[in-house]
Structures are given as C-alpha cells and as structure tokens.
Design a protein around this motif. Sequence first.
Motif, PDB file in Angstrom:
ATOM      1  N   THR A  17      13.297  21.866  30.355  1.00  0.00           N
ATOM      2  CA  THR A  17      11.970  21.789  30.958  1.00  0.00           C
ATOM      3  C   THR A  17      11.178  23.068  30.711  1.00  0.00           C
ATOM      4  O   THR A  17       9.964  23.024  30.457  1.00  0.00           O
ATOM      5  N   GLU A  18      11.843  24.206  30.767  1.00  0.00           N
ATOM      6  CA  GLU A  18      11.172  25.498  30.574  1.00  0.00           C
ATOM      7  C   GLU A  18      10.467  25.574  29.219  1.00  0.00           C
ATOM      8  O   GLU A  18       9.420  26.209  29.092  1.00  0.00           O
ATOM      9  N   VAL A  19      11.046  24.948  28.202  1.00  0.00           N
ATOM     10  CA  VAL A  19      10.461  25.047  26.860  1.00  0.00           C
ATOM     11  C   VAL A  19       9.831  23.738  26.408  1.00  0.00           C
ATOM     12  O   VAL A  19       9.523  23.563  25.227  1.00  0.00           O
ATOM     13  N   GLY A  20       9.617  22.813  27.340  1.00  0.00           N
ATOM     14  CA  GLY A  20       8.886  21.597  27.032  1.00  0.00           C
ATOM     15  C   GLY A  20       9.647  20.558  26.244  1.00  0.00           C
ATOM     16  O   GLY A  20       9.038  19.740  25.545  1.00  0.00           O
ATOM     17  N   LEU A  21      10.980  20.548  26.332  1.00  0.00           N
ATOM     18  CA  LEU A  21      11.777  19.540  25.652  1.00  0.00           C
ATOM     19  C   LEU A  21      12.230  18.479  26.642  1.00  0.00           C
ATOM     20  O   LEU A  21      12.356  18.735  27.842  1.00  0.00           O
ATOM     21  N   ASN A  22      12.478  17.295  26.134  1.00  0.00           N
ATOM     22  CA  ASN A  22      13.031  16.219  26.958  1.00  0.00           C
ATOM     23  C   ASN A  22      14.517  16.499  27.170  1.00  0.00           C
ATOM     24  O   ASN A  22      15.286  16.521  26.207  1.00  0.00           O
ATOM     25  N   PRO A  23      14.967  16.708  28.407  1.00  0.00           N
ATOM     26  CA  PRO A  23      16.363  17.066  28.647  1.00  0.00           C
ATOM     27  C   PRO A  23      17.359  16.025  28.172  1.00  0.00           C
ATOM     28  O   PRO A  23      18.530  16.346  27.950  1.00  0.00           O
ATOM     29  N   LEU A  24      16.917  14.769  28.021  1.00  0.00           N
ATOM     30  CA  LEU A  24      17.838  13.696  27.655  1.00  0.00           C
ATOM     31  C   LEU A  24      17.869  13.421  26.158  1.00  0.00           C
ATOM     32  O   LEU A  24      18.647  12.573  25.709  1.00  0.00           O
ATOM     33  N   GLU A  25      17.036  14.096  25.383  1.00  0.00           N
ATOM     34  CA  GLU A  25      17.034  13.886  23.938  1.00  0.00           C
ATOM     35  C   GLU A  25      18.027  14.817  23.268  1.00  0.00           C
ATOM     36  O   GLU A  25      18.182  15.978  23.659  1.00  0.00           O
ATOM     37  N   ALA A  26      18.668  14.323  22.228  1.00  0.00           N
ATOM     38  CA  ALA A  26      19.704  15.097  21.550  1.00  0.00           C
ATOM     39  C   ALA A  26      19.157  16.386  20.949  1.00  0.00           C
ATOM     40  O   ALA A  26      19.894  17.358  20.793  1.00  0.00           O
ATOM     41  N   ARG A  27      17.863  16.413  20.639  1.00  0.00           N
ATOM     42  CA  ARG A  27      17.285  17.635  20.083  1.00  0.00           C
ATOM     43  C   ARG A  27      17.472  18.818  21.023  1.00  0.00           C
ATOM     44  O   ARG A  27      17.684  19.955  20.598  1.00  0.00           O
ATOM     45  N   ALA A  28      17.410  18.544  22.335  1.00  0.00           N
ATOM     46  CA  ALA A  28      17.525  19.629  23.309  1.00  0.00           C
ATOM     47  C   ALA A  28      18.953  20.110  23.474  1.00  0.00           C
ATOM     48  O   ALA A  28      19.189  21.250  23.894  1.00  0.00           O
ATOM     49  N   ALA A  29      19.930  19.261  23.137  1.00  0.00           N
ATOM     50  CA  ALA A  29      21.324  19.545  23.491  1.00  0.00           C
ATOM     51  C   ALA A  29      21.840  20.895  22.994  1.00  0.00           C
ATOM     52  O   ALA A  29      22.290  21.720  23.802  1.00  0.00           O
ATOM     53  N   PRO A  30      21.822  21.193  21.684  1.00  0.00           N
ATOM     54  CA  PRO A  30      22.428  22.459  21.246  1.00  0.00           C
ATOM     55  C   PRO A  30      21.732  23.689  21.815  1.00  0.00           C
ATOM     56  O   PRO A  30      22.370  24.736  21.984  1.00  0.00           O
ATOM     57  N   LEU A  31      20.450  23.561  22.124  1.00  0.00           N
ATOM     58  CA  LEU A  31      19.733  24.688  22.720  1.00  0.00           C
ATOM     59  C   LEU A  31      20.144  24.884  24.173  1.00  0.00           C
ATOM     60  O   LEU A  31      20.502  26.000  24.581  1.00  0.00           O
ATOM     61  N   VAL A  32      20.149  23.809  24.962  1.00  0.00           N
ATOM     62  CA  VAL A  32      20.347  23.989  26.401  1.00  0.00           C
ATOM     63  C   VAL A  32      21.784  24.342  26.762  1.00  0.00           C
ATOM     64  O   VAL A  32      22.029  25.035  27.747  1.00  0.00           O
ATOM     65  N   PHE A  33      22.759  23.904  25.962  1.00  0.00           N
ATOM     66  CA  PHE A  33      24.138  24.262  26.313  1.00  0.00           C
ATOM     67  C   PHE A  33      24.679  25.438  25.498  1.00  0.00           C
ATOM     68  O   PHE A  33      25.854  25.773  25.573  1.00  0.00           O
ATOM     69  N   TYR A  34      23.815  26.079  24.728  1.00  0.00           N
ATOM     70  CA  TYR A  34      24.261  27.170  23.869  1.00  0.00           C
ATOM     71  C   TYR A  34      24.932  28.308  24.649  1.00  0.00           C
ATOM     72  O   TYR A  34      26.019  28.759  24.261  1.00  0.00           O
ATOM     73  N   PRO A  35      24.368  28.810  25.746  1.00  0.00           N
ATOM     74  CA  PRO A  35      25.051  29.889  26.481  1.00  0.00           C
ATOM     75  C   PRO A  35      26.436  29.480  26.958  1.00  0.00           C
ATOM     76  O   PRO A  35      27.380  30.282  26.918  1.00  0.00           O
ATOM     77  N   GLU A  36      26.573  28.234  27.422  1.00  0.00           N
ATOM     78  CA  GLU A  36      27.883  27.779  27.886  1.00  0.00           C
ATOM     79  C   GLU A  36      28.865  27.672  26.734  1.00  0.00           C
ATOM     80  O   GLU A  36      30.053  28.007  26.869  1.00  0.00           O
ATOM     81  N   ALA A  37      28.388  27.210  25.564  1.00  0.00           N
ATOM     82  CA  ALA A  37      29.275  27.116  24.397  1.00  0.00           C
ATOM     83  C   ALA A  37      29.782  28.488  23.993  1.00  0.00           C
ATOM     84  O   ALA A  37      30.963  28.663  23.654  1.00  0.00           O
ATOM     85  N   VAL A  38      28.905  29.492  24.026  1.00  0.00           N
ATOM     86  CA  VAL A  38      29.324  30.848  23.669  1.00  0.00           C
ATOM     87  C   VAL A  38      30.318  31.389  24.692  1.00  0.00           C
ATOM     88  O   VAL A  38      31.309  32.055  24.332  1.00  0.00           O
ATOM     89  N   PHE A  39      30.076  31.106  25.968  1.00  0.00           N
ATOM     90  CA  PHE A  39      31.016  31.547  27.011  1.00  0.00           C
ATOM     91  C   PHE A  39      32.384  30.904  26.805  1.00  0.00           C
ATOM     92  O   PHE A  39      33.430  31.571  26.869  1.00  0.00           O
ATOM     93  N   VAL A  40      32.398  29.595  26.561  1.00  0.00           N
ATOM     94  CA  VAL A  40      33.668  28.896  26.357  1.00  0.00           C
ATOM     95  C   VAL A  40      34.375  29.438  25.116  1.00  0.00           C
ATOM     96  O   VAL A  40      35.608  29.584  25.111  1.00  0.00           O
ATOM     97  N   ALA A  41      33.627  29.759  24.074  1.00  0.00           N
ATOM     98  CA  ALA A  41      34.243  30.322  22.871  1.00  0.00           C
ATOM     99  C   ALA A  41      34.985  31.612  23.200  1.00  0.00           C
ATOM    100  O   ALA A  41      36.090  31.856  22.689  1.00  0.00           O
ATOM    101  N   GLY A  42      34.410  32.442  24.070  1.00  0.00           N
ATOM    102  CA  GLY A  42      35.094  33.664  24.486  1.00  0.00           C
ATOM    103  C   GLY A  42      36.385  33.352  25.220  1.00  0.00           C
ATOM    104  O   GLY A  42      37.415  34.033  25.028  1.00  0.00           O
ATOM    105  N   ALA A  43      36.368  32.307  26.047  1.00  0.00           N
ATOM    106  CA  ALA A  43      37.579  31.914  26.764  1.00  0.00           C
ATOM    107  C   ALA A  43      38.641  31.408  25.782  1.00  0.00           C
ATOM    108  O   ALA A  43      39.841  31.670  25.959  1.00  0.00           O
TER     109      ALA A  43
END
Length: 336
Positions: free
Chosen positions: A216-242
């Motif tokens: 929502t902050e950057v004007g993307l539809n949260p349910l569209e796949a285009r938003a997916a890699p952007l919105v979960f990117y911080p979590e993916a990087v955190f999990v990679a560290g784990a």
Amino acid sequence: MLDAPRLWGPHFRLALPVRYVPGESTGSFVNRLARANGLQLGELLDRVGLGQRAVDPQFAEMYVNQAGLEYLAVLAGRPVSALQRALPNLAPERILPGDGPARWHWPWEPTDGYLVRGCDLCAAARGAREPVWLVCPDNWQVCVRHSRWTDDARGDTAGVVRLDKLPEVLDAHQRRLMRRRRVGTAAEGLFADAHQIARHWWSTAPGTPVWHQRATEVGLNPLEARAAPLVFYPEAVFVAGALVDYERRLVTGGDCAVVLAMLDEVLQRWGLDVVRARSPLREWVMRHREPAPRSGGSRRRPQLALGPGHERSTEMAGSLADRSCLPWQLDLGHAE
C-alpha cells in the motif's frame, strides 16, 4: 580498434553513438541507437540485416546472427567484443546459428531471464533519455545507488518503485550483499531457498499485515504477484541469515533446533500462521540434513558448500527459483 567491416553491409558508424548500459537488452540498445539518429527502429534494422518485424523492446528481445552482430558493431561504432561484454544477449552462446546473410529475430520471450526496467537515474547518467530495459535472471532488481526497485511491468513508469517509503527493503538488500561477500556463493544459494520459502508463505497468506502495508505504501496491489518479491524481501533476507546459521551449526555440530525455534518466534511477530509456515521450512530441513563443508575457514565460521539441488548456485546463474533446492513453482499470476 573497431572490427573490420565485411564486404557487404554498413561500413561507417551512425552519426550519433549511444552509450550502452551494462546488462541492457539488445533490443533496448538498438532502439535507443535508432532514436538518437532520428531513425525508426525498422529503418535501423534494415541496415543490420533481415528479419520479419521490429518490436517495441519493452515487450520482446532481439537476437542476431554473427553477420548481424558485425553489422551492428559497425553502426554503433563499437568493437564486437565490447558489445558482447555489455549486452548479455550478444554473448557467443546467444548468437543465432548459421553463417549466412545478416539477420535478426525478435522472439516474444528472452532465451533466459526477463526484460526488467532499468533504473531511470542510472540510465540518465549514461545519456539515455528514455526507458532502458535490462536482461535480468529474475523479473525484478534493486538499485542501491538510487533506491529504486524495478521490475518487468510495462508502461512509462509502471516498472519503477521508489524505496523512500520502504527503507527496510533497501537495508535488507545491503545485508544480502554484505553476507554474499562474507560467506561466498553459498550465501546466494541459501538466499534462493529463503526466497522460495517466503514466496510460499506469501502465496498462502498475501494479506499478512506487514506485506499489505508495504504494498500500500508504494501503490501496489497487495494481492498481485508483482508485489510479492518486493513486500517479502526483508523477510527473505532475514530467513537467509537464519539458514546460513543453521548450515554453520550443522557443520560444527551445534544445536540447529535453536535456529528453528527462533524462526517460530519471528513468524509469530510477522503475523504468520506458525503451523502452516513450518511446512516449507520442514521441506528445506529434509534437504539439508547432511553438512557439505568446503575446506578452509574456521570452526566458528566454516566456509560453506551446498549439496544437491544447488548446482546453479555455484555458477551464480539463473533465477532464484532455478538456484534453489526447493522444487515448487508457484502460480505467479495472482495469490490464491
């Protein structure tokens, strides 16, 4: 010195050369070269060789045979070798087969990778006055210098997302780059796994509050796949560290369960259903039961190597899905 021109074809470069952008698609470069010299794309292609049609480079990629490459090098005023270093789809393995007359072709899909919008500020620094399209292994990329997230969406501005409102995404990317320098190619293999895990989570719970808010902050539809890699990117990087921590403990005989317990706590903080979210983690653990250490490093920080399923990670080639040991290919059209 430029490569010697052939007997047939162009013998002189166009009046106004253009600077290429590293990683640029051939179609994007050729289109900019044409426009800089007041030509329609088809008019320039008539000088490069024979082909069926000219296509807007945001929709398709252009490939040439060896003679076409040599003609293009003459028109661009660049050595063949320089063009091949700068433009991925002019590499020797991407040249169309056959030693006949110069020709070009625009298949609708690149042979490998995606056509991703380049950072507009990076392109402008090289004199580009229009959108530049890059060939990328995934359908998105991050520009750290200018805080931009770009992807393969089409249109004048659709493929650019400014990260001013999402500093956590930029911070995560910088942590990913730092980890790659410290750990080596194994870090990227484990990030590929973490990205697959996070995409699995998103596919089952795209409305997770933290991801919904970022979109929502950057004007993307949260349910569209285009938003997916952007919105979960911080979590993916955190999990990679784990996952890096897990692999190190596996090599040194440490307690790997500590890592999984920590992830359970974090999943709750992120607002995910812990029981459902464990599923892709269990799959990953099943595939990483045995350590595969490299020689070198210390006991505390051993050099890591990855086992079966990560062959492309060592080459740093292909998409994240290709470089992961996790096999699923989720529907990228929309969230279920």
